[in-house]
Design a protein around this motif. Structure first.
Motif, PDB file in Angstrom:
ATOM      1  N   LEU A  80       0.827  -1.205   0.000  1.00 53.18           N
ATOM      2  CA  LEU A  80       0.000   0.000   0.000  1.00 53.18           C
ATOM      3  C   LEU A  80       0.864   1.258   0.000  1.00 53.18           C
ATOM      4  O   LEU A  80       0.570   2.231  -0.704  1.00 53.18           O
ATOM      5  CB  LEU A  80      -0.920   0.001   1.220  1.00 53.18           C
ATOM      6  N   LEU A  81       1.962   1.225   0.748  1.00 52.57           N
ATOM      7  CA  LEU A  81       2.813   2.415   0.863  1.00 52.57           C
ATOM      8  C   LEU A  81       3.653   2.677  -0.374  1.00 52.57           C
ATOM      9  O   LEU A  81       4.370   3.683  -0.435  1.00 52.57           O
ATOM     10  CB  LEU A  81       3.699   2.295   2.103  1.00 52.57           C
ATOM     11  N   MET A  82       3.553   1.814  -1.377  1.00 51.85           N
ATOM     12  CA  MET A  82       4.157   2.099  -2.677  1.00 51.85           C
ATOM     13  C   MET A  82       3.281   3.048  -3.485  1.00 51.85           C
ATOM     14  O   MET A  82       3.740   3.712  -4.412  1.00 51.85           O
ATOM     15  CB  MET A  82       4.373   0.799  -3.463  1.00 51.85           C
ATOM     16  N   ASN A  83       2.008   3.111  -3.133  1.00 52.34           N
ATOM     17  CA  ASN A  83       1.039   3.871  -3.913  1.00 52.34           C
ATOM     18  C   ASN A  83       1.312   5.375  -3.975  1.00 52.34           C
ATOM     19  O   ASN A  83       1.172   5.984  -5.051  1.00 52.34           O
ATOM     20  CB  ASN A  83      -0.376   3.600  -3.399  1.00 52.34           C
ATOM     21  N   PRO A  84       1.701   6.038  -2.868  1.00 52.40           N
ATOM     22  CA  PRO A  84       1.981   7.474  -2.967  1.00 52.40           C
ATOM     23  C   PRO A  84       3.039   7.814  -4.008  1.00 52.40           C
ATOM     24  O   PRO A  84       2.916   8.813  -4.729  1.00 52.40           O
ATOM     25  CB  PRO A  84       2.453   7.829  -1.549  1.00 52.40           C
ATOM     26  N   ALA A  85       4.084   6.985  -4.107  1.00 55.93           N
ATOM     27  CA  ALA A  85       5.120   7.232  -5.114  1.00 55.93           C
ATOM     28  C   ALA A  85       4.563   7.045  -6.518  1.00 55.93           C
ATOM     29  O   ALA A  85       4.939   7.777  -7.446  1.00 55.93           O
ATOM     30  CB  ALA A  85       6.307   6.308  -4.887  1.00 55.93           C
ATOM     31  N   ASP A  86       3.659   6.072  -6.688  1.00 55.50           N
ATOM     32  CA  ASP A  86       3.051   5.843  -8.005  1.00 55.50           C
ATOM     33  C   ASP A  86       2.196   7.035  -8.429  1.00 55.50           C
ATOM     34  O   ASP A  86       2.215   7.445  -9.597  1.00 55.50           O
ATOM     35  CB  ASP A  86       2.191   4.571  -7.974  1.00 55.50           C
ATOM     36  N   ILE A  87       1.442   7.583  -7.490  1.00 59.62           N
ATOM     37  CA  ILE A  87       0.621   8.761  -7.797  1.00 59.62           C
ATOM     38  C   ILE A  87       1.517   9.966  -8.075  1.00 59.62           C
ATOM     39  O   ILE A  87       1.324  10.698  -9.057  1.00 59.62           O
ATOM     40  CB  ILE A  87      -0.343   9.067  -6.636  1.00 59.62           C
ATOM     41  N   ALA A  88       2.516  10.162  -7.225  1.00 60.02           N
ATOM     42  CA  ALA A  88       3.420  11.304  -7.391  1.00 60.02           C
ATOM     43  C   ALA A  88       4.160  11.245  -8.720  1.00 60.02           C
ATOM     44  O   ALA A  88       4.448  12.283  -9.324  1.00 60.02           O
ATOM     45  CB  ALA A  88       4.414  11.350  -6.230  1.00 60.02           C
ATOM     46  N   ALA A  89       4.458  10.029  -9.197  1.00 61.55           N
ATOM     47  CA  ALA A  89       5.204   9.875 -10.456  1.00 61.55           C
ATOM     48  C   ALA A  89       4.435  10.457 -11.636  1.00 61.55           C
ATOM     49  O   ALA A  89       5.038  10.967 -12.590  1.00 61.55           O
ATOM     50  CB  ALA A  89       5.508   8.404 -10.704  1.00 61.55           C
ATOM     51  N   ILE A  90       3.113  10.410 -11.588  1.00 61.55           N
ATOM     52  CA  ILE A  90       2.313  10.999 -12.668  1.00 61.55           C
ATOM     53  C   ILE A  90       2.456  12.517 -12.638  1.00 61.55           C
ATOM     54  O   ILE A  90       2.688  13.166 -13.676  1.00 61.55           O
ATOM     55  CB  ILE A  90       0.832  10.596 -12.531  1.00 61.55           C
ATOM     56  N   PHE A  91       2.357  13.099 -11.446  1.00 56.43           N
ATOM     57  CA  PHE A  91       2.470  14.549 -11.325  1.00 56.43           C
ATOM     58  C   PHE A  91       3.883  15.027 -11.637  1.00 56.43           C
ATOM     59  O   PHE A  91       4.081  16.186 -12.030  1.00 56.43           O
ATOM     60  CB  PHE A  91       2.039  14.983  -9.925  1.00 56.43           C
ATOM     61  N   ALA A  92       4.866  14.138 -11.491  1.00 54.07           N
ATOM     62  CA  ALA A  92       6.256  14.500 -11.773  1.00 54.07           C
ATOM     63  C   ALA A  92       6.469  14.851 -13.244  1.00 54.07           C
ATOM     64  O   ALA A  92       7.442  15.520 -13.589  1.00 54.07           O
ATOM     65  CB  ALA A  92       7.191  13.363 -11.371  1.00 54.07           C
ATOM     66  N   ASN A  93       5.568  14.412 -14.111  1.00 56.21           N
ATOM     67  CA  ASN A  93       5.663  14.747 -15.532  1.00 56.21           C
ATOM     68  C   ASN A  93       5.319  16.205 -15.812  1.00 56.21           C
ATOM     69  O   ASN A  93       5.582  16.698 -16.921  1.00 56.21           O
ATOM     70  CB  ASN A  93       4.729  13.849 -16.347  1.00 56.21           C
ATOM     71  N   TYR A  94       4.744  16.891 -14.814  1.00 50.56           N
ATOM     72  CA  TYR A  94       4.261  18.252 -15.054  1.00 50.56           C
ATOM     73  C   TYR A  94       4.728  19.273 -14.015  1.00 50.56           C
ATOM     74  O   TYR A  94       4.683  20.476 -14.283  1.00 50.56           O
ATOM     75  CB  TYR A  94       2.725  18.252 -15.076  1.00 50.56           C
ATOM     76  N   TYR A  95       5.175  18.803 -12.857  1.00 53.14           N
ATOM     77  CA  TYR A  95       5.488  19.724 -11.772  1.00 53.14           C
ATOM     78  C   TYR A  95       6.890  19.490 -11.211  1.00 53.14           C
ATOM     79  O   TYR A  95       7.489  18.437 -11.425  1.00 53.14           O
ATOM     80  CB  TYR A  95       4.440  19.600 -10.657  1.00 53.14           C
ATOM     81  N   LYS A  96       7.381  20.466 -10.447  1.00 47.07           N
ATOM     82  CA  LYS A  96       8.726  20.423  -9.901  1.00 47.07           C
ATOM     83  C   LYS A  96       8.866  19.343  -8.830  1.00 47.07           C
ATOM     84  O   LYS A  96       7.891  18.938  -8.194  1.00 47.07           O
ATOM     85  CB  LYS A  96       9.098  21.785  -9.321  1.00 47.07           C
ATOM     86  N   ALA A  97      10.120  18.946  -8.596  1.00 48.15           N
ATOM     87  CA  ALA A  97      10.411  17.844  -7.675  1.00 48.15           C
ATOM     88  C   ALA A  97       9.920  18.123  -6.258  1.00 48.15           C
ATOM     89  O   ALA A  97       9.374  17.224  -5.591  1.00 48.15           O
ATOM     90  CB  ALA A  97      11.912  17.554  -7.659  1.00 48.15           C
ATOM     91  N   ASP A  98      10.083  19.362  -5.768  1.00 46.85           N
ATOM     92  CA  ASP A  98       9.661  19.645  -4.393  1.00 46.85           C
ATOM     93  C   ASP A  98       8.149  19.526  -4.244  1.00 46.85           C
ATOM     94  O   ASP A  98       7.645  19.058  -3.208  1.00 46.85           O
ATOM     95  CB  ASP A  98      10.143  21.026  -3.950  1.00 46.85           C
ATOM     96  N   THR A  99       7.424  19.914  -5.293  1.00 48.72           N
ATOM     97  CA  THR A  99       5.969  19.775  -5.286  1.00 48.72           C
ATOM     98  C   THR A  99       5.572  18.312  -5.269  1.00 48.72           C
ATOM     99  O   THR A  99       4.691  17.894  -4.500  1.00 48.72           O
ATOM    100  CB  THR A  99       5.360  20.448  -6.537  1.00 48.72           C
ATOM    101  N   VAL A 100       6.215  17.535  -6.090  1.00 48.90           N
ATOM    102  CA  VAL A 100       5.925  16.096  -6.179  1.00 48.90           C
ATOM    103  C   VAL A 100       6.252  15.408  -4.853  1.00 48.90           C
ATOM    104  O   VAL A 100       5.496  14.547  -4.382  1.00 48.90           O
ATOM    105  CB  VAL A 100       6.729  15.459  -7.331  1.00 48.90           C
ATOM    106  N   ASN A 101       7.355  15.792  -4.229  1.00 44.97           N
ATOM    107  CA  ASN A 101       7.736  15.203  -2.945  1.00 44.97           C
ATOM    108  C   ASN A 101       6.703  15.512  -1.869  1.00 44.97           C
ATOM    109  O   ASN A 101       6.399  14.662  -1.025  1.00 44.97           O
ATOM    110  CB  ASN A 101       9.108  15.719  -2.514  1.00 44.97           C
TER     111      ASN A 101
END
Length: 247
Positions: free
Chosen positions: A113-134
């Motif tokens: 389950l705790l892998m899921n936040p990184a999976d969601i963040a990876a989509i946003f990483a295509n459009y937003y800065k690293a600090d935002t994604v983190n």
């Protein structure tokens, strides 16, 4: 239309009125009303038309509508976003069952389950800065960790239930603020409402499962899944509106 904002748009090869209107948050009839001499079926490349953009259009944005819509790119984003949010609620449900039934797989399910936040963040990483994604990843992880602790406290009927529930909603407030700060089409009120609804529906699901009301529990999870898909589509549509050149 008196007093409306106006701007000019130069027609390019491949432009169509639907795509232009969609980009500027207006309608085809509104575009035609401002440009009565154009032929909507034969737009001339190089000609200039007047646009009165809708209130949601950011006048400062420099992007122009794409000459051709890219349905494949739109479908890919919608599908990917739906997949990670469905996984979010499905693995949460599996953890709920593991905790409620005291199964030996609780630790392994938690790890997945705790892998899921990184999976969601990876989509946003295509459009937003690293600090935002983190920040998104950290808040989603906190959301899941609080949720797991809350389920356990509800199962054991401990005094921590109220405090954990408050922490859960505070986390949702932070998440709503984070999302609304990165995209002009992510309205704080909308995201706040969606996240609170997500928590409310999940809490109902947990309570019914712990009470052994399994048929109602299943119905509650159906509602959780439906709401998660609506939330996923909201996030996808916001990205497509903010970055129209990519879609």
């Amino acid at each position: 239309m008196k007093g409306s904002r106006r701007l000019s748009h130069t027609i390019r090869r491949g432009d169509n009125l639907y795509q232009i209107a969609r980009h500027y948050h207006t309608t085809v009839p509104m575009v035609l009303a401002l440009n009565p001499r154009i032929d909507p079926y034969d737009l001339k490349a190089g000609s200039v038309i007047t646009i009165s953009p809708g209130s949601n259009f950011a006048m400062s944005q420099n992007t122009r509508p794409p000459a051709y819509p890219d349905p494949a790119a739109q479908f890919a984003l919608l599908s990917e976003m739906r997949e990670v949010w469905v996984q979010h609620v499905y693995w949460t449900r599996m953890l709920l069952i593991s905790i409620a039934e005291r199964l030996n797989d609780e630790s392994d399910v938690t790890d997945r389950l705790l892998m899921n936040p990184a999976d969601i963040a990876a989509i946003f990483a295509n459009y937003y800065k690293a600090d935002t994604v983190n920040t998104i990843e950290e808040l989603l992880t906190e959301h899941l960790q609080i949720g797991a602790a809350l389920i356990t406290a509800m199962r054991d009927q401990t005094a921590e239930v109220e405090d954990l529930n408050n922490q859960w909603y505070i986390n949702a407030d932070k998440m709503a603020a984070a999302f609304s700060s990165i995209n002009p089409y992510y309205r704080l009120e909308d995201i706040h409402k969606m996240l609170y609804n997500h928590l409310n529906l999940t809490a109902q699901e947990v309570a019914l499962r712990l009470a052994g009301q399994y048929a109602d529990d299943i119905d509650a999870f159906d509602a959780v899944e439906k709401e998660a898909l609506e939330m996923a589509d909201y996030f996808s549509q916001g990205i497509m509106r903010q970055f129209p050149q990519k879609f």
